[in-house]
Design an enzyme around this catalytic site. Structure first.
Site, PDB file in Angstrom:
ATOM      1  N   TYR A  59       1.880  -5.340   0.450  1.00 27.62           N
ATOM      2  CA  TYR A  59       0.972  -5.161  -0.716  1.00 27.62           C
ATOM      3  C   TYR A  59       1.439  -4.889  -1.493  1.00 27.62           C
ATOM      4  O   TYR A  59       2.182  -3.800  -1.792  1.00 27.62           O
ATOM      5  CB  TYR A  59       0.186  -4.058   0.335  1.00 27.62           C
ATOM      6  CG  TYR A  59      -0.474  -4.084   1.359  1.00 27.62           C
ATOM      7  CD1 TYR A  59      -2.082  -4.810   0.875  1.00 27.62           C
ATOM      8  CD2 TYR A  59      -0.759  -4.731   2.604  1.00 27.62           C
ATOM      9  CE1 TYR A  59      -2.904  -4.973   1.587  1.00 27.62           C
ATOM     10  CE2 TYR A  59      -1.675  -4.977   3.543  1.00 27.62           C
ATOM     11  CZ  TYR A  59      -3.018  -5.001   3.504  1.00 27.62           C
ATOM     12  OH  TYR A  59      -4.066  -5.473   3.629  1.00 27.62           O
ATOM     13  N   GLU A  61      -1.045  -3.802  -4.269  1.00 28.70           N
ATOM     14  CA  GLU A  61      -2.820  -3.864  -4.791  1.00 28.70           C
ATOM     15  C   GLU A  61      -2.599  -2.949  -6.187  1.00 28.70           C
ATOM     16  O   GLU A  61      -1.352  -1.953  -6.008  1.00 28.70           O
ATOM     17  CB  GLU A  61      -3.889  -2.734  -4.466  1.00 28.70           C
ATOM     18  CG  GLU A  61      -4.420  -3.665  -2.650  1.00 28.70           C
ATOM     19  CD  GLU A  61      -4.648  -2.527  -1.740  1.00 28.70           C
ATOM     20  OE1 GLU A  61      -5.486  -1.501  -1.752  1.00 28.70           O
ATOM     21  OE2 GLU A  61      -6.010  -3.510  -0.884  1.00 28.70           O
ATOM     22  N   ASP A 205     -14.858 -22.681 -16.960  1.00 30.49           N
ATOM     23  CA  ASP A 205     -14.338 -22.804 -15.559  1.00 30.49           C
ATOM     24  C   ASP A 205     -13.527 -24.484 -15.613  1.00 30.49           C
ATOM     25  O   ASP A 205     -13.479 -25.402 -15.703  1.00 30.49           O
ATOM     26  CB  ASP A 205     -15.438 -23.190 -14.662  1.00 30.49           C
ATOM     27  CG  ASP A 205     -14.699 -23.253 -12.830  1.00 30.49           C
ATOM     28  OD1 ASP A 205     -13.622 -23.994 -12.810  1.00 30.49           O
ATOM     29  OD2 ASP A 205     -15.283 -23.576 -12.005  1.00 30.49           O
ATOM     30  N   THR A 231      -8.131 -23.146 -11.081  1.00 28.20           N
ATOM     31  CA  THR A 231      -7.443 -22.966  -9.618  1.00 28.20           C
ATOM     32  C   THR A 231      -6.244 -23.274  -9.866  1.00 28.20           C
ATOM     33  O   THR A 231      -6.060 -23.900 -11.247  1.00 28.20           O
ATOM     34  CB  THR A 231      -8.070 -24.481  -9.305  1.00 28.20           C
ATOM     35  OG1 THR A 231      -8.494 -25.038  -9.502  1.00 28.20           O
ATOM     36  CG2 THR A 231      -9.387 -23.355  -7.927  1.00 28.20           C
ATOM     37  N   LYS A 234      -4.581 -27.827  -8.580  1.00 28.59           N
ATOM     38  CA  LYS A 234      -5.541 -29.336  -8.503  1.00 28.59           C
ATOM     39  C   LYS A 234      -4.172 -30.319  -9.792  1.00 28.59           C
ATOM     40  O   LYS A 234      -3.303 -30.338  -9.278  1.00 28.59           O
ATOM     41  CB  LYS A 234      -7.195 -29.259  -9.111  1.00 28.59           C
ATOM     42  CG  LYS A 234      -8.014 -28.603  -7.669  1.00 28.59           C
ATOM     43  CD  LYS A 234      -9.327 -29.046  -8.693  1.00 28.59           C
ATOM     44  CE  LYS A 234     -10.229 -28.004  -7.815  1.00 28.59           C
ATOM     45  NZ  LYS A 234     -10.749 -27.018  -8.116  1.00 28.59           N
ATOM     46  N   ARG A 240      -2.300 -23.247  -3.855  1.00 28.94           N
ATOM     47  CA  ARG A 240      -3.578 -23.382  -3.693  1.00 28.94           C
ATOM     48  C   ARG A 240      -4.048 -21.800  -4.100  1.00 28.94           C
ATOM     49  O   ARG A 240      -3.267 -20.707  -3.354  1.00 28.94           O
ATOM     50  CB  ARG A 240      -4.836 -22.959  -2.142  1.00 28.94           C
ATOM     51  CG  ARG A 240      -5.752 -23.360  -1.856  1.00 28.94           C
ATOM     52  CD  ARG A 240      -6.019 -24.676  -0.717  1.00 28.94           C
ATOM     53  NE  ARG A 240      -5.838 -25.353  -1.160  1.00 28.94           N
ATOM     54  CZ  ARG A 240      -6.913 -26.137  -1.461  1.00 28.94           C
ATOM     55  NH1 ARG A 240      -8.086 -26.320  -2.129  1.00 28.94           N
ATOM     56  NH2 ARG A 240      -6.208 -27.825  -1.621  1.00 28.94           N
TER      57      ARG A 240
END
Ligand code: DSN
Length: 421
Positions: A59, A61, A205, A231, A234, A240
């Site tokens: 974790y 955060e 985008d 992303t 791609k 991913r």
């Protein structure tokens, strides 16, 4: 060098043979089919190695140096490397590498600037845009007053006058560029000026073409936009996931919107893998791949045209094209299934002003990143295009058998991974 003993494939096969079998099946599918889905690619063994690590356990955060958990000294290093590489590659003032997906990056980026009920202007899904650019089925169409632009019916190119007129009339707070199925260059300067005129934030985008930008084969939206989402899996060929690039003045708003606004703990194994992919994107080999991807797309479009198919807008400037199948009398749905039968993977896709329903569609979308990653060049791309046209024009068993054999031969020479069975 230590041995990564946590990667225990034999153990997985023993403890969970059903899942292991399905994974091997997918690797085998990727190895033995010709992959032409424009949004897919093949990550390198190094990118995959970073994903399969105990960093998934942590974790973290917050952001490097400002976490809400102890024990973050190593994941801080990893995230800092990813951030620095992303900034260097794209010339960005700030990078946030925590977004889990393109949709969550868009949500976080929008909410850094707009609130529910505000007007946003993006490309319509039916014209090539993305669900998150204002479609009613997505959060973007449900929470905002979403209006859209498209392409002109004659040229199938974006009509910048239409965007200017809509922006002046509707005064959006956010102007979104970028698409999932637009094969042409964007006039980022014109869109920046329109956004400036109406006082809108300009967001690009760049999910689809970000890898081409990294390799110097596409204009860089970071030079024009307030914020760029993308992303990483791609054309960029990483794991991913997604990232957000922006000017320093927006850095705090973007970071706050990603965490704690839209996400909790970042996926540190994925961020490590993004860092590795960004390192790969800085190499000369990656530049060659990016340019070859565009060359292959252009060769594919020319060959399909010479075979009697129609390419939307007459060609492509990037890694993808939309093929209008009406000249050969099949729908996108039929074409997708027929091509899958012979080992060629594409997706059906609406073309602009499509008379068919989206689930049937008059077109297919064809992209060249994955075949380029496998090493295909002009000659093989021409062969693949000819195989596509052959099957679309003749679905006799004899033809399908011959094409399947050629696909098998090609994928035995151009495959992403070592054989698994
Ligand atoms: N679903 C992706 C694509 O195929 O283009 C976009 O998110």
């Amino acid at each position: 060098m230590s041995d990564p003993r946590w990667l225990d494939w034999a153990g997985l096969e023993k403890s969970d043979p059903k899942v292991a079998e399905a994974i091997l099946g997918e690797v085998n599918r990727e190895n033995t089919k010709i992959e032409l889905i424009a949004s897919e690619n093949f990550s390198s063994p190094a990118v995959l190695a970073a994903l399969g690590t105990p960093l998934t356990n942590k974790y973290a955060e917050g952001y490097p140096g400002k976490r809400y958990y102890g024990g973050c000294e190593y994941v801080d290093v990893v995230e800092e490397i990813a951030i620095e590489r992303a900034k260097q590659i794209f010339g960005a003032e700030h990078a946030n590498v925590q977004s889990h997906s393109g949709a969550s990056a868009n949500a976080a980026a929008y909410f850094a600037f707009v609130k529910p009920g505000d007007t946003i202007l993006g490309m319509a899904l039916a014209m090539g845009g993305h669900l998150t650019h204002g479609h009613f089925a997505s959060f973007s169409g449900q929470l905002f007053n979403a209006i859209s632009y498209g392409v002109s019916e004659d040229t199938e190119l974006i009509d910048y006058d239409e965007i200017r007129d809509k922006a002046k009339k509707e005064r959006p707070k956010l102007l979104i560029a970028g698409a999932s199925a637009y094969p042409r260059k964007w006039d980022f300067a014109a869109l920046r000026d329109i956004a400036k005129d109406v006082g809108a934030i300009f967001l690009v985008d760049a999910a689809h073409f970000i890898g081409l930008v990294a390799g110097g084969a596409h204009d860089n939206p970071v030079e024009y936009a307030d914020v760029v989402t993308a992303t990483t899996h791609k054309t960029l060929r990483g794991p991913r996931g997604a990232m957000i690039l922006c000017k320093e003045e927006h850095a705090a708003a973007i970071d706050k919107s990603v965490f704690p606004g839209w996400q909790g703990g970042p996926m540190m194994h994925s961020i490590a893998s993004k860092a590795v992919a960004f390192g790969e994107a800085q190499t000369d080999d990656f530049k060659v791949y990016a340019h070859q991807t565009v060359t292959n797309a252009q060769v594919m479009a020319e060959t399909l045209t010479s075979e009697g198919l129609r390419i939307v807008s007459g060609g492509t400037d990037n890694h993808l094209m939309l093929v209008d199948l009406r000249p050969v009398g099949v729908t996108g749905k039929v074409a997708e299934a027929r091509l899958d039968d012979v080992g060629i993977t594409v997706n059906k896709n609406a073309i602009p002003y499509d008379p068919e329903k989206p689930f049937v569609a008059s077109g297919i979308r064809v992209g060249t990143p994955a075949i380029t990653t496998c090493g295909m060049k002009e000659e093989e791309t021409r062969q693949v295009a000819t195989l596509i046209a052959t099957v679309l024009k003749d679905d006799s068993d004899e033809t399908k058998k011959r094409v399947s054999a050629e696909v098998k031969e090609l994928t035995s020479r151009f495959r992403p991974y070592p054989e698994v069975r």
